[in-house]
Design a protein around this motif. Structure first.
Motif, PDB file in Angstrom:
ATOM      1  N   VAL A 281      81.743  19.558  42.190  1.00  0.00           N
ATOM      2  CA  VAL A 281      82.177  19.237  43.552  1.00  0.00           C
ATOM      3  C   VAL A 281      81.014  18.628  44.329  1.00  0.00           C
ATOM      4  O   VAL A 281      79.855  18.769  43.949  1.00  0.00           O
ATOM      5  CB  VAL A 281      82.709  20.498  44.297  1.00  0.00           C
ATOM      6  N   SER A 282      81.340  17.970  45.425  1.00  0.00           N
ATOM      7  CA  SER A 282      80.292  17.326  46.216  1.00  0.00           C
ATOM      8  C   SER A 282      79.396  18.371  46.884  1.00  0.00           C
ATOM      9  O   SER A 282      79.764  19.543  47.002  1.00  0.00           O
ATOM     10  CB  SER A 282      80.928  16.442  47.293  1.00  0.00           C
ATOM     11  N   LYS A 283      78.266  17.915  47.341  1.00  0.00           N
ATOM     12  CA  LYS A 283      77.299  18.798  48.005  1.00  0.00           C
ATOM     13  C   LYS A 283      77.918  19.445  49.250  1.00  0.00           C
ATOM     14  O   LYS A 283      77.695  20.623  49.531  1.00  0.00           O
ATOM     15  CB  LYS A 283      76.065  17.981  48.380  1.00  0.00           C
ATOM     16  N   GLU A 284      78.712  18.673  49.984  1.00  0.00           N
ATOM     17  CA  GLU A 284      79.337  19.183  51.204  1.00  0.00           C
ATOM     18  C   GLU A 284      80.361  20.276  50.884  1.00  0.00           C
ATOM     19  O   GLU A 284      80.416  21.302  51.554  1.00  0.00           O
ATOM     20  CB  GLU A 284      80.029  18.050  51.980  1.00  0.00           C
ATOM     21  N   VAL A 285      81.172  20.045  49.849  1.00  0.00           N
ATOM     22  CA  VAL A 285      82.183  21.039  49.454  1.00  0.00           C
ATOM     23  C   VAL A 285      81.489  22.309  48.958  1.00  0.00           C
ATOM     24  O   VAL A 285      81.882  23.423  49.310  1.00  0.00           O
ATOM     25  CB  VAL A 285      83.134  20.473  48.378  1.00  0.00           C
ATOM     26  N   ARG A 286      80.440  22.152  48.153  1.00  0.00           N
ATOM     27  CA  ARG A 286      79.703  23.315  47.641  1.00  0.00           C
ATOM     28  C   ARG A 286      79.099  24.085  48.809  1.00  0.00           C
ATOM     29  O   ARG A 286      79.164  25.313  48.868  1.00  0.00           O
ATOM     30  CB  ARG A 286      78.601  22.871  46.670  1.00  0.00           C
ATOM     31  N   SER A 287      78.531  23.385  49.759  1.00  0.00           N
ATOM     32  CA  SER A 287      77.931  24.024  50.926  1.00  0.00           C
ATOM     33  C   SER A 287      78.978  24.808  51.707  1.00  0.00           C
ATOM     34  O   SER A 287      78.750  25.946  52.123  1.00  0.00           O
ATOM     35  CB  SER A 287      77.281  22.977  51.820  1.00  0.00           C
ATOM     36  N   TYR A 288      80.143  24.203  51.905  1.00  0.00           N
ATOM     37  CA  TYR A 288      81.233  24.884  52.615  1.00  0.00           C
ATOM     38  C   TYR A 288      81.673  26.134  51.855  1.00  0.00           C
ATOM     39  O   TYR A 288      81.819  27.206  52.440  1.00  0.00           O
ATOM     40  CB  TYR A 288      82.428  23.947  52.805  1.00  0.00           C
ATOM     41  N   ASN A 289      81.865  25.997  50.545  1.00  0.00           N
ATOM     42  CA  ASN A 289      82.281  27.146  49.723  1.00  0.00           C
ATOM     43  C   ASN A 289      81.282  28.289  49.830  1.00  0.00           C
ATOM     44  O   ASN A 289      81.664  29.450  49.992  1.00  0.00           O
ATOM     45  CB  ASN A 289      82.447  26.740  48.258  1.00  0.00           C
ATOM     46  N   MET A 290      80.013  27.974  49.727  1.00  0.00           N
ATOM     47  CA  MET A 290      78.977  29.012  49.780  1.00  0.00           C
ATOM     48  C   MET A 290      78.913  29.642  51.175  1.00  0.00           C
ATOM     49  O   MET A 290      78.631  30.829  51.311  1.00  0.00           O
ATOM     50  CB  MET A 290      77.613  28.451  49.387  1.00  0.00           C
ATOM     51  N   SER A 291      79.202  28.871  52.209  1.00  0.00           N
ATOM     52  CA  SER A 291      79.141  29.404  53.578  1.00  0.00           C
ATOM     53  C   SER A 291      80.255  30.419  53.832  1.00  0.00           C
ATOM     54  O   SER A 291      80.166  31.230  54.751  1.00  0.00           O
ATOM     55  CB  SER A 291      79.229  28.278  54.609  1.00  0.00           C
ATOM     56  N   ARG A 292      81.315  30.384  53.041  1.00  0.00           N
ATOM     57  CA  ARG A 292      82.443  31.302  53.209  1.00  0.00           C
ATOM     58  C   ARG A 292      82.188  32.661  52.552  1.00  0.00           C
ATOM     59  O   ARG A 292      82.960  33.584  52.746  1.00  0.00           O
ATOM     60  CB  ARG A 292      83.732  30.706  52.619  1.00  0.00           C
ATOM     61  N   ILE A 293      81.125  32.769  51.770  1.00  0.00           N
ATOM     62  CA  ILE A 293      80.821  34.027  51.086  1.00  0.00           C
ATOM     63  C   ILE A 293      80.101  34.951  52.055  1.00  0.00           C
ATOM     64  O   ILE A 293      79.063  34.606  52.615  1.00  0.00           O
ATOM     65  CB  ILE A 293      79.952  33.773  49.826  1.00  0.00           C
TER      66      ILE A 293
END
Length: 140
Positions: free
Chosen positions: A5-17
């Motif tokens: 996934v893109s850097k932005e999507v990965r960043s968003y996913n990690m921010s939800r943890i």
């Protein structure tokens, strides 16, 4: 290995943890509360900020995610294939910190119980929660 996934999507996913008030934690707290147990949550006065502190029973409960705390022998506890060096360092450091905090709490006279995320999957949940309640309420 390239991320899927893109850097932005990965960043968003990690921010939800989240580090507290996770679904497994809420599940355990709801069960214990329904059984009449009263507790403090995420108490920063103690090493590791235990998820559940039961002063009456001199017991602390940690609800650990299998991935984040490297649960031994669990299929959910695996090192990601990308950025292996970073993840190994991070996850092993988490495990070492957990062990250190548990020893410190035990030195202070607390009983420490760890509930793993995989033990709260639908097929094992009821048994795990009942067992936890018995462990907490029984004398050492």
């Amino acid at each position: 290995m390239v991320d899927k996934v893109s850097k932005e999507v990965r960043s968003y996913n990690m921010s939800r943890i989240r580090s507290k008030d996770t679904k497994p934690e809420i599940l355990v707290r709801s069960y214990l509360f329904s059984k009449g147990l009263r507790f403090r949550k995420n108490d920063k006065r103690y090493p590791g900020s235990p998820d559940i502190v039961l002063p009456k029973y001199k017991t602390m409960v940690f609800v650990h995610g299998c991935f984040w705390h490297l649960h031994d022998g669990c299929k959910y506890a695996r090192i990601p294939k990308s950025n292996v060096e970073y993840w190994e360092k991070k996850l092993y450091r988490n495990r070492e910190r957990d062990e250190h905090n548990q020893k410190e709490l035990e030195k202070m006279g607390w009983r420490v119980i760890t509930v793993w995320e995989c033990e709260l999957k639908k097929d094992k949940r009821e048994h795990t929660l009942e067992e936890l309640y018995v462990k907490i309420t029984s004398k050492h």
